[in-house]
Design a protein around this motif. Structure first.
Motif, PDB file in Angstrom:
ATOM      1  N   ASP A  65      11.468  61.909  36.625  1.00 43.06           N
ATOM      2  CA  ASP A  65      10.339  62.749  37.018  1.00 43.06           C
ATOM      3  C   ASP A  65       9.686  62.103  38.238  1.00 43.06           C
ATOM      4  O   ASP A  65       9.052  61.062  38.130  1.00 43.06           O
ATOM      5  CB  ASP A  65       9.331  62.839  35.870  1.00 43.06           C
ATOM      6  N   PRO A  66       9.838  62.691  39.431  1.00 43.06           N
ATOM      7  CA  PRO A  66       9.315  62.062  40.641  1.00 43.06           C
ATOM      8  C   PRO A  66       7.791  61.924  40.672  1.00 43.06           C
ATOM      9  O   PRO A  66       7.270  61.126  41.435  1.00 43.06           O
ATOM     10  CB  PRO A  66       9.817  62.952  41.778  1.00 43.06           C
ATOM     11  N   THR A  67       7.079  62.666  39.826  1.00 39.06           N
ATOM     12  CA  THR A  67       5.621  62.511  39.796  1.00 39.06           C
ATOM     13  C   THR A  67       5.226  61.174  39.165  1.00 39.06           C
ATOM     14  O   THR A  67       4.069  60.780  39.255  1.00 39.06           O
ATOM     15  CB  THR A  67       4.955  63.660  39.014  1.00 39.06           C
ATOM     16  N   ARG A  68       6.149  60.479  38.553  1.00 38.67           N
ATOM     17  CA  ARG A  68       5.873  59.167  37.954  1.00 38.67           C
ATOM     18  C   ARG A  68       6.196  58.009  38.898  1.00 38.67           C
ATOM     19  O   ARG A  68       6.177  56.857  38.501  1.00 38.67           O
ATOM     20  CB  ARG A  68       6.698  58.985  36.685  1.00 38.67           C
ATOM     21  N   THR A  69       6.487  58.291  40.156  1.00 37.71           N
ATOM     22  CA  THR A  69       6.886  57.246  41.100  1.00 37.71           C
ATOM     23  C   THR A  69       5.807  56.188  41.272  1.00 37.71           C
ATOM     24  O   THR A  69       6.096  54.999  41.297  1.00 37.71           O
ATOM     25  CB  THR A  69       7.258  57.875  42.459  1.00 37.71           C
ATOM     26  N   ARG A  71       3.469  55.293  39.141  1.00 40.69           N
ATOM     27  CA  ARG A  71       3.406  54.499  37.915  1.00 40.69           C
ATOM     28  C   ARG A  71       4.599  53.542  37.831  1.00 40.69           C
ATOM     29  O   ARG A  71       4.471  52.404  37.421  1.00 40.69           O
ATOM     30  CB  ARG A  71       3.377  55.418  36.693  1.00 40.69           C
ATOM     31  N   TRP A  93      10.336  61.002  47.447  1.00 34.59           N
ATOM     32  CA  TRP A  93       9.048  60.565  46.923  1.00 34.59           C
ATOM     33  C   TRP A  93       9.022  59.049  47.015  1.00 34.59           C
ATOM     34  O   TRP A  93       9.957  58.379  46.584  1.00 34.59           O
ATOM     35  CB  TRP A  93       8.894  60.999  45.466  1.00 34.59           C
TER      36      TRP A  93
END
Length: 132
Positions: A65-69, A71, A93
């Motif tokens: 999930d690239p939105t967790r990069t 984190r 990302w």
């Protein structure tokens, strides 16, 4: 004197001395060869474990999930700078600083499936760069 007794033989002490010399030479070579890259070996071992920790944060159910990069960037080793990049379907990302041109970095990457949206998974790569 028979034919069988005409063979050359070596004294046991001389044979042991040669064996000791050869063993010592091989041992010294192995120690010297091991010490040659000891300092750089420590640096090279950073990216692989960091990539493992980063993917543990990024990937759930086998898909990154690239939105967790951001984190995942915090999963890097203490005292080192880390850059995490996820790339798939022409998109990228990033999280973390970009290494300066003179920095010696250690990098590792891995192929993963990347979630681009609900029900949209494309092949991609996760790459980490680690430097001090």
């Amino acid at each position: 004197m028979s034919r069988s007794s005409a063979r050359g033989q070596v004294e046991p002490v001389a044979a042991l001395a040669v064996l000791l010399a050869v063993s010592s030479a091989v041992s010294a070579y192995a120690v010297a060869l091991d010490d040659v890259g000891a300092e750089r070996r420590d640096e090279r071992e950073l990216a692989g474990p960091t990539l493992d920790r980063v993917t543990d944060v990024l990937v759930t159910g086998g898909v990154a999930d690239p939105t967790r990069t951001a984190r995942a960037h915090r999963a890097g080793p203490d005292g080192y700078r880390v850059n995490v990049t996820v790339a798939a379907a022409g998109r990228r990302w990033h999280a973390g600083a970009t290494p300066s041109p003179g920095a010696t970095t250690d990098a590792a990457s891995r192929s993963v499936g990347v979630r681009l949206g609900p029900g949209r998974v494309r092949p991609g790569r996760v790459r980490v760069e680690v430097w001090s």
